[in-house]
Design an enzyme around this catalytic site. Structure first.
Site, PDB file in Angstrom:
ATOM      1  N   HIS A   1      -3.399 -41.687 120.701  1.00  0.00           N
ATOM      2  CA  HIS A   1      -1.944 -41.708 120.876  1.00  0.00           C
ATOM      3  C   HIS A   1      -1.463 -40.339 121.361  1.00  0.00           C
ATOM      4  CE1 HIS A   1       2.173 -40.990 119.021  1.00  0.00           C
ATOM      5  NE2 HIS A   1       2.394 -41.900 119.944  1.00  0.00           N
ATOM      6  N   SER A   2      -0.519 -40.326 122.276  1.00  0.00           N
ATOM      7  CA  SER A   2       0.128 -39.095 122.721  1.00  0.00           C
ATOM      8  C   SER A   2      -0.892 -38.120 123.316  1.00  0.00           C
ATOM      9  CB  SER A   2       0.896 -38.488 121.537  1.00  0.00           C
ATOM     10  OG  SER A   2       1.681 -37.411 121.936  1.00  0.00           O
ATOM     11  N   LEU A   3      -0.909 -36.867 122.834  1.00  0.00           N
ATOM     12  CA  LEU A   3      -1.890 -35.922 123.375  1.00  0.00           C
ATOM     13  C   LEU A   3      -3.307 -36.350 123.016  1.00  0.00           C
ATOM     14  CD1 LEU A   3       0.120 -32.722 122.670  1.00  0.00           C
ATOM     15  CD2 LEU A   3      -0.672 -33.460 124.914  1.00  0.00           C
TER      16      LEU A   3
ATOM     17  N   GLY B   1      -4.189 -39.363 123.149  1.00  0.00           N
ATOM     18  CA  GLY B   1      -4.464 -40.332 124.204  1.00  0.00           C
ATOM     19  C   GLY B   1      -4.925 -39.631 125.476  1.00  0.00           C
TER      20      GLY B   1
ATOM     21  N   HIS C   1       8.712 -42.361 121.084  1.00  0.00           N
ATOM     22  CA  HIS C   1       7.340 -41.969 121.431  1.00  0.00           C
ATOM     23  C   HIS C   1       6.334 -42.249 120.307  1.00  0.00           C
ATOM     24  CE1 HIS C   1       4.135 -39.406 123.033  1.00  0.00           C
ATOM     25  NE2 HIS C   1       4.110 -38.758 121.888  1.00  0.00           N
TER      26      HIS C   1
END
Ligand SMILES: *[C@@H]1O[C@H](CO)[C@@H](O)[C@H](O)[C@H]1NC(C)=O
Ligand SMILES: *[C@@H]1O[C@H](CO)[C@@H](O)[C@H](O)[C@H]1NC(C)=O
Ligand SMILES: *[C@@H]1O[C@H](CO)[C@@H](O)[C@H](O)[C@H]1NC(C)=O
Ligand SMILES: *[C@@H]1O[C@H](CO)[C@@H](O)[C@H](O)[C@H]1NC(C)=O
Length: 425
Positions: free
Chosen positions: A279-281, A283, A379
């Site tokens: 997820h996010s960074l 990811g 987010h």
């Protein structure tokens, strides 16, 4: 391909070939379909804040028991994921890949790298239930590792590691899941999101520096009030490319943390088919690792990582379509619109300006189709789980699909107002 991995992928392959598509809409949990793989939580991983080594902790049977007794569904010990056959490209070895990358980074020389095309079993990214399960696996709310026995493979299975995971620490961490026979293993990486939403722990400063190097156009130069994270800004909209790459090469632990994590895990699971989710960074990091090693990869709300791959001089495989990004249009981080002096990212000390993704993207147009407002709070992974993936998505259902179609970001442009080149200081 090794004999054991052939056997382990044949069973799902046979069932996939004879797949009964009418069963696709059933609850995955209740099916006996062999293309549905069951994963259980095995380890936690984290990055030691003192040595930057990847460390692991086994999940105890006791902790698993606690998880399976949680009936709220927010944490669980077993996940059902539909699989399907796909194509991937792997370098002949990591050493050859690293040699080609560093030669390009340091000397600007291109070295030929052989990529082996392989057919492997990956997650079925057209199944909504599968995306939902994978999203849950990137959530961090499973286990509170009270005094876990962390071990550091680099230091020879040190079972008395005293530091590394701190509940408020901001570095990369996540979980490792495996099928009961170990044929498929999933590494999930949670992003460094604490710093993004206030808070932040001891490693936050270094993470922020790395993130700004990789996901901003030019050293996080937002305006004159910002201290840039590298000295490559040359006035106007000019940025020195060589300077930028030198800064990355010497400062960024981002990519090596991912490749170490993967290499360490292959040491524990040498014959397994490994997938990445994040997820996010986390990811973005999953994608860079997935592209490096040819792993089936699914990310949620990842910022654009294509520029980071270029700046890190990652050799390009013939295709990166084994990487699938899932994001929605109200998330300014994934969309690359979290910039400008007054944006929530800038207020948190981040410049997240990149917009282009590798591989293919499944984009939910939550702004047009669900009237969501662009907001950094959309987010979070919990939002994705509860508001995006838990229920059928009407615009897809209308056209006979479970999820939006995955497409490559072909016409994507980013950092267009900047000029990158040779601008010596
Ligand atoms: C694990 O990763 C560390 C770096 O974090 C590396 O030094 C070590 O060689 C790796 N161990 C194995 C067995 O791959
Ligand atoms: C494990 O790590 C701790 C702290 O770094 C160190 O004091 C100890 O000697 C290590 N044990 C082994 C067996 O390497
Ligand atoms: C799977 O791997 C674990 C290590 O995490 C090991 O303890 C277990 O015996 C393995 N199971 C099988 C069926 O190979
Ligand atoms: C979703 O939005 C697109 C435009 O982005 C529009 O063409 C489509 O009709 C919408 N579908 C629904 C179900 O609202």
């Amino acid at each position: 391909m090794r004999p054991t991995s052939v056997a382990s992928f044949l069973v799902p392959l046979v069932s996939w070939l004879s797949g009964d598509s009418s069963s696709r809409h059933n609850e995955l949990q209740t099916t006996n379909d062999p293309s549905v793989l069951q994963f259980e939580l095995r380890h936690l991983h984290a990055v030691s804040s003192s040595t930057a080594h990847v460390i692991f902790a086994d999940v105890s049977p006791q902790a698993l028991k606690t998880l399976s007794s949680d009936t709220s569904g927010s944490t669980k010990s077993s996940y059902s994921v539909r699989s399907r056959l796909g194509k991937t490209y792997r370098p002949s070895s990591f050493a050859a890949h690293e040699r080609a990358r560093l030669r390009s980074l340091r000397f600007g020389e291109n070295e030929w790298l052989d990529w082996d095309e392989e057919e492997i079993i990956g997650p079925d990214v057209e199944s909504r239930e599968t995306l939902l399960e994978l999203a849950k696996m990137t959530n961090n709310a499973y286990v509170d590792p009270n005094d876990p026995a962390w071990y550091d493979l680099g230091d020879g299975w040190n079972a008395s590691y005293p530091f590394g995971w701190e509940p408020d620490a901001d570095g990369f961490r996540g979980h490792v899941f495996a099928t009961p026979d170990n044929s498929t293993v999933i590494i999930s990486i949670k992003g460094t999101s604490a710093g993004l939403f206030g808070g932040g722990g001891p490693t936050a400063k270094r993470d922020k520096l790395n993130d700004n190097l990789l996901f901003s156009c030019c050293c996080a130069r937002i305006d004159w009030t910002w201290t840039t994270v590298c000295g490559c800004y040359r006035g106007g909209w000019k940025c020195d490319q060589t300077c930028l790459e030198d800064a990355l090469a010497s400062e960024s632990l981002f990519y090596p943390i991912g490749t170490n994590l993967y290499n360490n895990l292959t040491y524990m699971y040498p014959h397994s088919n490994i997938w990445m989710v994040g997820h996010s960074l986390g990811g973005a990091l999953s994608s860079l690792v997935g592209v490096t090693f040819g792993l089936p990869t699914v990310t949620f709300e990842s910022p654009g990582e294509r520029l980071a791959a270029t700046r890190l001089h990652l050799p390009s495989p013939p295709s990166t379509h084994h990487v699938t990004h899932i994001y929605h249009t109200a998330d300014p981080i994934a969309m690359g619109t979290c910039n400008g002096v007054l944006s929530s990212c800038a207020l948190g000390g981040y410049a997240m300006e990149t917009a282009c993704h590798l591989g293919k993207s499944i984009i939910y147009d939550t702004v047009s189709n669900a009237s969501w407002t662009v907001d950094i709070r959309t987010h979070g992974i919990v939002n994705v789980i509860e508001r995006l993936l838990s229920d059928p998505w009407p615009p897809s259902v209308e056209v006979g699909r479970e999820v939006p179609e995955a497409k490559a970001d072909v016409d994507c442009v980013e950092c267009f107002s900047w000029e990158f080149g040779d601008f010596p200081a």
